[in-house]
Scaffold this motif. Structure first.
Motif, PDB file in Angstrom:
ATOM      1  N   GLN A 110       0.811  -1.223   0.000  1.00  0.00           N
ATOM      2  CA  GLN A 110       0.000   0.000   0.000  1.00  0.00           C
ATOM      3  C   GLN A 110       0.843   1.270   0.000  1.00  0.00           C
ATOM      4  OE1 GLN A 110      -3.128  -0.308   3.160  1.00  0.00           O
ATOM      5  NE2 GLN A 110      -2.234  -2.336   3.507  1.00  0.00           N
ATOM      6  N   ASN A 111       2.060   1.191   0.467  1.00  0.00           N
ATOM      7  CA  ASN A 111       2.926   2.370   0.587  1.00  0.00           C
ATOM      8  C   ASN A 111       4.051   2.375  -0.448  1.00  0.00           C
ATOM      9  OD1 ASN A 111       1.522   3.304   2.983  1.00  0.00           O
ATOM     10  ND2 ASN A 111       2.546   1.606   4.059  1.00  0.00           N
ATOM     11  N   TYR A 112       3.812   1.662  -1.537  1.00  0.00           N
ATOM     12  CA  TYR A 112       4.892   1.485  -2.514  1.00  0.00           C
ATOM     13  C   TYR A 112       5.248   2.803  -3.209  1.00  0.00           C
ATOM     14  CZ  TYR A 112       7.790  -0.747  -6.042  1.00  0.00           C
ATOM     15  OH  TYR A 112       8.844  -1.120  -6.828  1.00  0.00           O
ATOM     16  N   VAL A 113       6.543   3.063  -3.285  1.00  0.00           N
ATOM     17  CA  VAL A 113       7.079   4.207  -4.030  1.00  0.00           C
ATOM     18  C   VAL A 113       7.940   3.646  -5.150  1.00  0.00           C
ATOM     19  CG1 VAL A 113       8.529   6.268  -3.939  1.00  0.00           C
ATOM     20  CG2 VAL A 113       7.049   5.684  -1.993  1.00  0.00           C
ATOM     21  N   PHE A 114       7.746   4.170  -6.342  1.00  0.00           N
ATOM     22  CA  PHE A 114       8.463   3.648  -7.502  1.00  0.00           C
ATOM     23  C   PHE A 114       9.973   3.792  -7.331  1.00  0.00           C
ATOM     24  CE2 PHE A 114       4.262   4.535  -9.253  1.00  0.00           C
ATOM     25  CZ  PHE A 114       4.019   3.361  -9.946  1.00  0.00           C
ATOM     26  N   ARG A 115      10.677   2.755  -7.818  1.00  0.00           N
ATOM     27  CA  ARG A 115      12.134   2.730  -7.748  1.00  0.00           C
ATOM     28  C   ARG A 115      12.716   2.771  -9.162  1.00  0.00           C
ATOM     29  NH1 ARG A 115      12.877  -2.826  -4.856  1.00  0.00           N
ATOM     30  NH2 ARG A 115      11.246  -3.300  -6.377  1.00  0.00           N
ATOM     31  N   GLU A 116      14.008   2.955  -9.241  1.00  0.00           N
ATOM     32  CA  GLU A 116      14.668   3.036 -10.549  1.00  0.00           C
ATOM     33  C   GLU A 116      14.505   1.747 -11.329  1.00  0.00           C
ATOM     34  OE1 GLU A 116      16.106   5.575 -12.235  1.00  0.00           O
ATOM     35  OE2 GLU A 116      15.231   6.745 -10.589  1.00  0.00           O
ATOM     36  N   VAL A 117      14.462   0.617 -10.619  1.00  0.00           N
ATOM     37  CA  VAL A 117      14.331  -0.677 -11.291  1.00  0.00           C
ATOM     38  C   VAL A 117      12.978  -0.798 -12.000  1.00  0.00           C
ATOM     39  CG1 VAL A 117      13.348  -1.899  -9.300  1.00  0.00           C
ATOM     40  CG2 VAL A 117      14.719  -3.157 -10.995  1.00  0.00           C
ATOM     41  N   ASP A 118      11.993  -0.003 -11.592  1.00  0.00           N
ATOM     42  CA  ASP A 118      10.669  -0.026 -12.231  1.00  0.00           C
ATOM     43  C   ASP A 118      10.657   0.718 -13.562  1.00  0.00           C
ATOM     44  OD1 ASP A 118       9.501  -1.372 -10.029  1.00  0.00           O
ATOM     45  OD2 ASP A 118       9.276   0.535  -8.967  1.00  0.00           O
ATOM     46  N   LYS A 119      11.689   1.523 -13.804  1.00  0.00           N
ATOM     47  CA  LYS A 119      11.714   2.398 -14.977  1.00  0.00           C
ATOM     48  C   LYS A 119      12.480   1.713 -16.109  1.00  0.00           C
ATOM     49  CE  LYS A 119      11.465   6.078 -11.647  1.00  0.00           C
ATOM     50  NZ  LYS A 119      12.235   7.029 -10.811  1.00  0.00           N
ATOM     51  N   LEU A 120      11.736   0.980 -16.915  1.00  0.00           N
ATOM     52  CA  LEU A 120      12.343   0.228 -18.003  1.00  0.00           C
ATOM     53  C   LEU A 120      12.921   1.199 -19.027  1.00  0.00           C
ATOM     54  CD1 LEU A 120       9.505  -2.428 -18.424  1.00  0.00           C
ATOM     55  CD2 LEU A 120      11.577  -2.583 -17.019  1.00  0.00           C
ATOM     56  N   PHE A 121      14.141   0.888 -19.455  1.00  0.00           N
ATOM     57  CA  PHE A 121      14.885   1.759 -20.368  1.00  0.00           C
ATOM     58  C   PHE A 121      15.009   3.176 -19.792  1.00  0.00           C
ATOM     59  CE2 PHE A 121      12.759  -1.479 -22.940  1.00  0.00           C
ATOM     60  CZ  PHE A 121      13.862  -2.093 -23.510  1.00  0.00           C
ATOM     61  N   GLY A 122      14.929   3.235 -18.457  1.00  0.00           N
ATOM     62  CA  GLY A 122      15.140   4.486 -17.770  1.00  0.00           C
ATOM     63  C   GLY A 122      13.966   5.436 -17.778  1.00  0.00           C
ATOM     64  N   ARG A 123      12.834   5.027 -18.434  1.00  0.00           N
ATOM     65  CA  ARG A 123      11.741   6.007 -18.530  1.00  0.00           C
ATOM     66  C   ARG A 123      10.338   5.438 -18.641  1.00  0.00           C
ATOM     67  NH1 ARG A 123      11.060   7.498 -24.533  1.00  0.00           N
ATOM     68  NH2 ARG A 123       9.657   9.055 -23.670  1.00  0.00           N
ATOM     69  N   TRP A 146       8.318   8.564 -17.414  1.00  0.00           N
ATOM     70  CA  TRP A 146       8.936   9.347 -16.354  1.00  0.00           C
ATOM     71  C   TRP A 146       9.673  10.550 -16.913  1.00  0.00           C
ATOM     72  CZ3 TRP A 146       7.371   8.293 -11.624  1.00  0.00           C
ATOM     73  CH2 TRP A 146       6.888   7.011 -11.347  1.00  0.00           C
ATOM     74  N   ILE A 147       9.440  11.681 -16.253  1.00  0.00           N
ATOM     75  CA  ILE A 147      10.119  12.912 -16.624  1.00  0.00           C
ATOM     76  C   ILE A 147      11.264  13.124 -15.639  1.00  0.00           C
ATOM     77  CG2 ILE A 147       9.889  15.413 -16.955  1.00  0.00           C
ATOM     78  CD1 ILE A 147       6.862  14.928 -17.268  1.00  0.00           C
ATOM     79  N   LYS A 148      12.458  13.309 -16.166  1.00  0.00           N
ATOM     80  CA  LYS A 148      13.614  13.503 -15.289  1.00  0.00           C
ATOM     81  C   LYS A 148      13.570  14.893 -14.659  1.00  0.00           C
ATOM     82  CE  LYS A 148      16.695  10.314 -17.686  1.00  0.00           C
ATOM     83  NZ  LYS A 148      17.997  10.145 -18.383  1.00  0.00           N
ATOM     84  N   ASN A 149      13.827  14.938 -13.365  1.00  0.00           N
ATOM     85  CA  ASN A 149      13.887  16.235 -12.680  1.00  0.00           C
ATOM     86  C   ASN A 149      15.160  16.961 -13.051  1.00  0.00           C
ATOM     87  OD1 ASN A 149      11.484  15.867 -11.205  1.00  0.00           O
ATOM     88  ND2 ASN A 149      12.561  14.613  -9.653  1.00  0.00           N
TER      89      ASN A 149
END
Length: 427
Positions: free
Chosen positions: A394-407, A423-426
Motif C-alpha cells: 500500500q505504501n509502494y514508491v516507484f524505484r529506478e528498477v521499475d523504470k524500463l529503459f530508464g523512462r 517518467w520525466i527527469k527532474n
C-alpha cells in the motif's frame, strides 16, 4: 503471365462494387496486358486504410501482368472532391499539397513494384498537365462535352444541392470535369483503358469514360471497389480516436494491428477475402469451422498479421505481436524500447510523471483509480501490477528498477486496463 480469371477472382473476393462491360473487359485482359490507373488526392500527409482496397486491386492487376499507374492529384487536391461530402472541404495550400504528395509517393512505393522489367508501376502527378492548361481552351474543348443537367443529377452532387445549410461551390462542382480530363490524358498519352476507384467515384469515372468516347471515339472501362462502413454506418477506418493511417508515425503498427484484431466478428472472413491474398477456398473452409475452439479469434489474428505485414513489413508486425503478448499475456521480458515508444505514441493511455510519485497517486493520475482510497483498496485486493508483476504494498514508491529503459513503467489494473507511465527527469 496474364490470368484469364482475374475479374472472376476480384468478384469472388467482393472487390468489385461495379464494373462496366464486364464480359468485354474479361476478354481483353485474358490475352493482353492493359494499363490501368487509380487517383489519390494528397489532402493529408498520409493515406489511410480506406485507400487499401484500391491499392490492393492495383497490386492484383500488376501480379496478373498489367501495368498500374498511380495518379497523384497535385492539382485536384487543391480543390477537393465533393463526392458525398456533407460540406465543402477546407482548401489546402500549394506548399502543403507538394509536401504531402512526396510523402504519399513514398508510401505507395511499398505496395507496388516500380522496378519490374515487364510491367513496372508508374507514378504521375496531374499538376504536370493542369499547370499548362488554358482555362478558355479547357472550357471550349472539354467543358462543351458535359451537360449541366447530367452533372447536377448525380447523387453525390444532388445531396449537396438539396442541403439548405451547405450548397456546392463552382470550385467543387468543377472537380468532376478535372478528373474526367485526367482519364482522357492518361488514355491519350499512356494508353490507360481502365480506371479504378472507390464506389463514391463512380460519377467521376463515368464522366471520364464519356469524355474519351466523345473526343477520341474509344471504349474505356471503369471498376469500383466497395466503400466499407461499420455496423453504425461510420466509414471504415474511422474510430473514436481518429483515422487509422498507413503512416507508422500517425498510427503505430501496434494500434494498426489491434484495429484488425477488434473488428466485428461478422466481417472477419469477408475482410480476409478483401484485404489478404489468402486463397478464397481456404478462407471458406476456415469460415465453416469458425465456432470450433475459438477459431474466429485465430482467424482475426491471421487477418491482423497479413494486413499489418502488407502495410508495415515483417519487423513491425513482430513488434506489434510482441506488444500484444506483453499486454495480454503479462510477458514484457522481450519488449524493446521502440515497443514502449509505440505504446507511448497511441497504443494505450499514457501519463507523464516526475520521479517522486508513489503507486497510489500514480493510479489516480493514470485514471485507473478515482481516489487514493480506491487505489489502496485495489492494491490490497491484488488487482494492480507493475511491469506485469503483482504489487500489494500500500505504501509502494516507484524505484529506478521499475523504470524500463530508464523512462517507462507499465501500470495495469486487472487484465485489460493499462496505462504507461513515462517518467520525466527532474532538472
Amino acid at each position: 503471365m496474364i490470368k484469364s480469371n482475374l475479374i472472376n477472382e476480384l468478384q469472388n473476393r467482393g472487390l468489385i462494387s461495379y464494373i462496366t462491360h464486364k464480359d468485354e473487359i474479361k476478354k481483353i485482359i485474358q490475352n493482353n496486358s492493359i494499363s490501368l490507373y487509380c487517383g489519390f488526392d494528397p489532402t493529408a500527409d498520409s493515406l489511410h486504410i480506406g485507400h487499401l482496397l484500391p491499392l490492393i486491386t492495383l497490386k492484383r492487376f500488376q501480379l496478373s501482368g498489367h501495368k498500374p499507374i498511380v495518379l497523384i492529384g497535385g492539382a485536384t487536391g487543391l480543390i477537393g472532391d465533393p463526392s458525398f461530402k456533407k460540406k465543402e472541404r477546407l482548401l489546402n495550400s500549394n506548399n502543403d499539397i507538394d509536401v504531402w504528395t512526396q510523402k504519399i509517393i513514398i508510401q505507395i512505393s511499398y505496395f507496388l513494384d516500380f522496378h519490374s522489367q515487364k510491367n513496372n508501376a508508374l507514378v504521375l502527378n496531374n499538376k504536370d498537365w493542369f499547370n499548362k492548361i488554358n482555362i478558355l481552351s479547357f472550357l471550349r474543348n472539354i467543358g462543351k462535352h458535359f451537360s449541366i443537367n447530367t452533372m447536377i443529377s448525380r447523387e453525390s452532387v444532388k445531396q449537396r444541392i438539396k442541403r439548405r445549410d451547405q450548397g456546392i461551390s463552382f470550385t467543387e462542382f468543377s472537380y468532376n470535369l478535372l478528373q474526367a480530363y485526367d482519364f482522357f490524358i492518361l488514355n491519350k498519352k499512356y494508353k490507360v483503358s481502365l480506371q479504378v476507384g472507390g464506389s463514391d467515384q463512380w460519377g467521376n469515372i463515368s464522366s471520364g469514360m464519356h469524355l474519351i468516347h466523345r473526343v477520341s471515339k474509344k471504349q474505356v472501362y471503369g471498376l469500383t471497389v466497395p466503400l466499407l462502413t461499420n455496423s453504425n454506418g461510420v466509414k471504415f477506418g474511422k474510430t473514436e480516436s481518429g483515422t487509422i493511417w498507413l503512416d507508422a508515425k500517425k498510427t503505430s503498427p501496434y494500434k494498426f494491428y489491434q484495429f484488425w484484431m477488434n473488428i466485428e466478428d461478422s466481417n472477419v472472413y469477408y475482410f480476409l477475402k478483401l484485404f489478404t491474398f489468402i486463397d478464397t477456398n481456404e478462407i471458406d473452409i476456415k469460415e465453416k469451422k469458425k465456432h470450433i475452439n475459438d477459431q474466429i479469434i485465430k482467424d482475426k489474428s491471421l487477418l491482423a498479421k497479413n494486413v499489418t505485414r502488407f502495410v508495415h513489413g515483417e519487423e513491425k508486425l513482430l513488434a506489434a505481436e510482441r506488444i500484444t503478448e506483453a499486454l495480454f499475456l503479462k510477458n514484457i521480458n522481450h519488449m524493446k524500447e521502440s515497443d514502449f515508444q509505440q505504446l507511448e505514441q497511441d497504443g494505450i493511455p499514457c501519463v507523464k510523471l516526475n520521479q517522486t510519485k508513489d503507486l497510489k497517486e500514480a493510479l489516480v493520475l493514470s485514471k485507473l483509480s478515482k481516489s487514493r482510497s480506491q487505489s489502496n483498496n485495489m492494491i490490497v485486493s491484488n488487482s494492480i501490477s507493475i511491469n506485469a508483476h503483482k504489487n500489494t504494498d500500500q505504501n509502494y514508491v516507484f524505484r529506478e528498477v521499475d523504470k524500463l529503459f530508464g523512462r517507462f513503467t507499465l501500470l495495469s489494473k486487472g487484465k485489460k486496463n493499462h496505462c504507461l507511465i513515462c517518467w520525466i527527469k527532474n532538472d
